[in-house]
Motif scaffolding. Structure first.
Motif, PDB file in Angstrom:
ATOM      1  N   PHE A 172      -7.157   0.553 -19.069  1.00 44.74           N
ATOM      2  CA  PHE A 172      -6.721   0.961 -17.727  1.00 44.74           C
ATOM      3  C   PHE A 172      -6.110  -0.221 -16.984  1.00 44.74           C
ATOM      4  O   PHE A 172      -5.023  -0.132 -16.423  1.00 44.74           O
ATOM      5  N   LEU A 173      -6.825  -1.349 -17.000  1.00 42.25           N
ATOM      6  CA  LEU A 173      -6.370  -2.508 -16.222  1.00 42.25           C
ATOM      7  C   LEU A 173      -5.046  -3.071 -16.754  1.00 42.25           C
ATOM      8  O   LEU A 173      -4.240  -3.593 -15.987  1.00 42.25           O
ATOM      9  N   THR A 174      -4.823  -2.946 -18.065  1.00 43.82           N
ATOM     10  CA  THR A 174      -3.553  -3.404 -18.628  1.00 43.82           C
ATOM     11  C   THR A 174      -2.424  -2.452 -18.251  1.00 43.82           C
ATOM     12  O   THR A 174      -1.290  -2.873 -18.051  1.00 43.82           O
ATOM     13  N   SER A 175      -2.732  -1.172 -18.142  1.00 41.72           N
ATOM     14  CA  SER A 175      -1.682  -0.168 -17.939  1.00 41.72           C
ATOM     15  C   SER A 175      -1.302   0.018 -16.478  1.00 41.72           C
ATOM     16  O   SER A 175      -0.160   0.369 -16.178  1.00 41.72           O
ATOM     17  N   ALA A 176      -2.259  -0.167 -15.575  1.00 40.72           N
ATOM     18  CA  ALA A 176      -2.008   0.130 -14.163  1.00 40.72           C
ATOM     19  C   ALA A 176      -1.633  -1.143 -13.406  1.00 40.72           C
ATOM     20  O   ALA A 176      -2.299  -2.166 -13.531  1.00 40.72           O
ATOM     21  N   THR A 177      -0.568  -1.084 -12.635  1.00 36.39           N
ATOM     22  CA  THR A 177      -0.261  -2.189 -11.721  1.00 36.39           C
ATOM     23  C   THR A 177      -1.114  -2.006 -10.465  1.00 36.39           C
ATOM     24  O   THR A 177      -1.699  -0.931 -10.240  1.00 36.39           O
ATOM     25  N   ASP A 178      -1.175  -3.055  -9.639  1.00 37.04           N
ATOM     26  CA  ASP A 178      -1.911  -2.938  -8.370  1.00 37.04           C
ATOM     27  C   ASP A 178      -1.371  -1.772  -7.544  1.00 37.04           C
ATOM     28  O   ASP A 178      -2.131  -1.023  -6.930  1.00 37.04           O
ATOM     29  N   GLN A 179      -0.044  -1.634  -7.543  1.00 38.87           N
ATOM     30  CA  GLN A 179       0.578  -0.563  -6.755  1.00 38.87           C
ATOM     31  C   GLN A 179       0.211   0.816  -7.312  1.00 38.87           C
ATOM     32  O   GLN A 179       0.063   1.772  -6.539  1.00 38.87           O
ATOM     33  N   ASP A 180       0.066   0.913  -8.635  1.00 36.95           N
ATOM     34  CA  ASP A 180      -0.363   2.190  -9.243  1.00 36.95           C
ATOM     35  C   ASP A 180      -1.747   2.576  -8.704  1.00 36.95           C
ATOM     36  O   ASP A 180      -1.995   3.727  -8.341  1.00 36.95           O
ATOM     37  N   ILE A 181      -2.651   1.588  -8.675  1.00 41.97           N
ATOM     38  CA  ILE A 181      -4.024   1.861  -8.224  1.00 41.97           C
ATOM     39  C   ILE A 181      -3.995   2.265  -6.745  1.00 41.97           C
ATOM     40  O   ILE A 181      -4.606   3.255  -6.341  1.00 41.97           O
ATOM     41  N   LYS A 182      -3.217   1.516  -5.959  1.00 41.00           N
ATOM     42  CA  LYS A 182      -3.146   1.802  -4.530  1.00 41.00           C
ATOM     43  C   LYS A 182      -2.600   3.205  -4.270  1.00 41.00           C
ATOM     44  O   LYS A 182      -3.138   3.940  -3.439  1.00 41.00           O
ATOM     45  N   ARG A 183      -1.563   3.586  -5.015  1.00 43.96           N
ATOM     46  CA  ARG A 183      -0.960   4.911  -4.834  1.00 43.96           C
ATOM     47  C   ARG A 183      -2.021   6.004  -5.034  1.00 43.96           C
ATOM     48  O   ARG A 183      -2.046   6.990  -4.300  1.00 43.96           O
ATOM     49  N   THR A 184      -2.885   5.817  -6.027  1.00 44.88           N
ATOM     50  CA  THR A 184      -3.924   6.818  -6.302  1.00 44.88           C
ATOM     51  C   THR A 184      -4.952   6.871  -5.170  1.00 44.88           C
ATOM     52  O   THR A 184      -5.389   7.945  -4.760  1.00 44.88           O
ATOM     53  N   LEU A 185      -5.315   5.693  -4.644  1.00 45.75           N
ATOM     54  CA  LEU A 185      -6.313   5.668  -3.560  1.00 45.75           C
ATOM     55  C   LEU A 185      -5.728   6.274  -2.285  1.00 45.75           C
ATOM     56  O   LEU A 185      -6.423   6.959  -1.529  1.00 45.75           O
ATOM     57  N   VAL A 186      -4.456   6.021  -2.050  1.00 44.81           N
ATOM     58  CA  VAL A 186      -3.815   6.546  -0.834  1.00 44.81           C
ATOM     59  C   VAL A 186      -3.611   8.059  -0.962  1.00 44.81           C
ATOM     60  O   VAL A 186      -3.934   8.816  -0.053  1.00 44.81           O
ATOM     61  N   GLY A 187      -3.105   8.492  -2.112  1.00 42.16           N
ATOM     62  CA  GLY A 187      -2.722   9.898  -2.265  1.00 42.16           C
ATOM     63  C   GLY A 187      -3.875  10.811  -2.678  1.00 42.16           C
ATOM     64  O   GLY A 187      -3.889  11.996  -2.343  1.00 42.16           O
ATOM     65  N   GLY A 188      -4.842  10.268  -3.415  1.00 40.15           N
ATOM     66  CA  GLY A 188      -5.870  11.130  -3.988  1.00 40.15           C
ATOM     67  C   GLY A 188      -5.261  12.065  -5.020  1.00 40.15           C
ATOM     68  O   GLY A 188      -4.047  12.011  -5.273  1.00 40.15           O
ATOM     69  N   ARG A 189      -6.090  12.882  -5.611  1.00 39.31           N
ATOM     70  CA  ARG A 189      -5.560  13.821  -6.612  1.00 39.31           C
ATOM     71  C   ARG A 189      -6.102  15.210  -6.328  1.00 39.31           C
ATOM     72  O   ARG A 189      -7.209  15.556  -6.781  1.00 39.31           O
ATOM     73  N   LYS A 190      -5.346  15.966  -5.572  1.00 38.55           N
ATOM     74  CA  LYS A 190      -5.769  17.320  -5.212  1.00 38.55           C
ATOM     75  C   LYS A 190      -6.024  18.131  -6.483  1.00 38.55           C
ATOM     76  O   LYS A 190      -5.252  18.068  -7.424  1.00 38.55           O
ATOM     77  N   GLY A 191      -7.127  18.880  -6.479  1.00 37.81           N
ATOM     78  CA  GLY A 191      -7.483  19.652  -7.675  1.00 37.81           C
ATOM     79  C   GLY A 191      -8.489  18.906  -8.529  1.00 37.81           C
ATOM     80  O   GLY A 191      -8.905  19.409  -9.569  1.00 37.81           O
ATOM     81  N   THR A 192      -8.859  17.688  -8.113  1.00 35.07           N
ATOM     82  CA  THR A 192      -9.898  16.918  -8.803  1.00 35.07           C
ATOM     83  C   THR A 192     -10.860  16.382  -7.738  1.00 35.07           C
ATOM     84  O   THR A 192     -10.553  16.438  -6.550  1.00 35.07           O
ATOM     85  N   PRO A 193     -11.999  15.816  -8.150  1.00 36.01           N
ATOM     86  CA  PRO A 193     -12.930  15.248  -7.156  1.00 36.01           C
ATOM     87  C   PRO A 193     -12.371  13.997  -6.460  1.00 36.01           C
ATOM     88  O   PRO A 193     -12.956  13.522  -5.489  1.00 36.01           O
ATOM     89  N   MET A 194     -11.257  13.448  -6.946  1.00 39.88           N
ATOM     90  CA  MET A 194     -10.698  12.212  -6.384  1.00 39.88           C
ATOM     91  C   MET A 194      -9.893  12.546  -5.130  1.00 39.88           C
ATOM     92  O   MET A 194      -8.882  13.208  -5.183  1.00 39.88           O
ATOM     93  N   ARG A 195     -10.389  12.036  -3.964  1.00 39.57           N
ATOM     94  CA  ARG A 195      -9.719  12.388  -2.714  1.00 39.57           C
ATOM     95  C   ARG A 195      -8.826  11.254  -2.226  1.00 39.57           C
ATOM     96  O   ARG A 195      -8.859  10.152  -2.756  1.00 39.57           O
TER      97      ARG A 195
END
Ligand code: HEC
Ligand code: HEC
Length: 356
Positions: A172-195
């Protein structure tokens, strides 16, 4: 009519050429997407669902997911996998093939992919840690090790929960850039427990702090799993076969295993009277352990219940068991490794006791 016929005939070569061209063109187009679809079906669909709806693996078709992950993230995730987290590495596929899979996954949704961005994010790692404990650890684990299990249960085989991935994972850490991680935290993933944690009230600075804490997991890499394990555990005894078999039964029962059956190796292959009785398999099981293992990974059905084979060779009795540590490695599941390690120790103890 006549004229039409003649002009049609005259035009025929170019019509044929045009048809040929377009069918060639169509073929090539179909080829690229077919390859992606084919590879996806072959390598991914069993876990992520044929249309990316999810299963043992997280859903890949959700709009939020597609909005947040770059093609590079998908490419690298497929290439590196997630060591120890069930998701295999597909480094053996070439770049073209991995790209074809990425293209196929993009076809699951009409959402546009974000542009690659590897601008580093700096933040207060210490504050990030305390925010992580407060907002993330319950699902992703205190060390970012991810949720337990594979999401497969026997009681609800088709209704998979979406499990929180491991964030301390080198893949995961090799594949995701910092911006990738941030995008997920900001946007969340509707339809999953990740908000979305912006919607949950965190400030952008706090999100940056968490991202820099997740990045710091890189400093504590996971221990690699052992690959050089022997395939079988093997012991030898000077006692006769019947004695050794009795010893195995007693040793297994002494460890709270239930004897399931004792069977000649050639059972079913030759007439019952012709069975040699010189190669015997002893099956035994501890149902509590079995259920634990099944919860972690239903694929343990491939080597459970436990079995030990005893046979005569050159005046000695040999007893062998398949090495669960070696098998576990094939499944790329750290939790299963732990259980198989216990199973390994139990096998060794039983075999030692039976051949002592
Ligand atoms: C209620 C459980 C839950 C909480 C709380 C939670 N997550 Fe998640 N998270 C998930 C799940 C489930 C997924 C997988 C979503 C998917 O299917 O796309 C996920 C996905 C992610 C991903 C993408 C992982 C990958 O493999 O690409 C990141 C990064 C992430 N979460 C970080 C965090 C952080 C940081 C926090 C705390 C601020 C947090 N999550 C809180 C459940 C949770
Ligand atoms: C044996 C099951 C399995 C197979 C096969 C598999 N995956 Fe996965 N995949 C997983 C699991 C489980 C995860 C979540 C990892 C975790 O829990 O830490 C995952 C994670 C992912 C992620 C990251 C998701 C996110 O939230 O960022 C992507 C992308 C992905 N897989 C794509 C693929 C593709 C493409 C293939 C085929 C080339 C594939 N996987 C094959 C089980 C699998």
């Amino acid at each position: 009519m006549k004229n039409l016929g003649i002009s049609f005939l005259k035009a025929l070569p170019s019509i044929i050429a045009a048809l040929g061209m377009s069918s060639l063109f169509l073929n090539q187009w179909a080829y690229a997407s077919d390859i992606g679809a084919e590879l996806y079906e072959q390598h991914c669909a069993a876990c992520h669902g044929i249309r990316g709806q999810g299963g043992t693996g997280v859903p890949l078709a959700l709009d939020d997911f597609q909005r947040e992950v770059t093609d590079q993230f998908l490419f690298n995730t497929i290439k590196h996998g997630r060591p120890g987290r069930v998701m295999p590495s597909y480094a053996m596929l070439g770049e073209e093939q991995i790209s074809a899979i990425v293209k196929h996954i993009r076809g699951f949704s009409n959402v546009k992919a974000p542009a690659f961005d590897d601008t580093p994010i700096t933040g207060d790692t210490k504050n990030g840690k305390s925010l992580f404990m407060q907002h993330c650890a319950a699902c992703h684990g205190e060390q970012g090790q991810g949720a337990a299990g594979t999401g497969v249960t026997f009681s609800r085989p088709r209704d998979y929960p979406i499990l929180a991935p491991a964030l301390n994972n080198p893949g995961f850490l090799t594949s995701a850039t910092d911006q990738d991680i941030k995008r997920t935290l900001v946007g969340g993933r509707k339809g999953t427990p990740m908000r979305s944690f912006i919607e949950a009230g965190l400030k952008e600075k706090e999100i940056n702090d968490i991202v820099s804490y997740i990045r710091s997991f890189e400093n504590n890499p996971l221990k690699p799993v052992h690959v050089d394990e022997p395939l079988v555990i093997e012991y030898e005894s000077d006692a006769d076969l019947t004695t050794v078999i009795d010893n195995i039964k007693r040793a297994a029962q002494g460890k709270n295993f239930r004897l399931i059956r004792v069977q000649n190796l050639d059972y079913g292959f030759v007439d019952e009277k012709a069975e040699s009785g010189k190669e015997v398999i002893i099956y035994f099981c501890n149902f509590k352990l079995l259920n634990q293992a099944l919860k972690v990974d239903s694929r343990v059905g491939l080597f459970l219940p436990c079995r030990i084979t005893a046979y005569e060779q050159d005046g000695k009795v040999k007893v062998i068991a398949i090495n669960p540590r070696r098998l576990s490695h094939l499944f790329n599941n750290n939790e299963l490794d732990r259980l198989c390690n216990e199973m390994y120790k139990t096998y060794v103890e039983i075999l030692e006791e039976a051949t002592f």
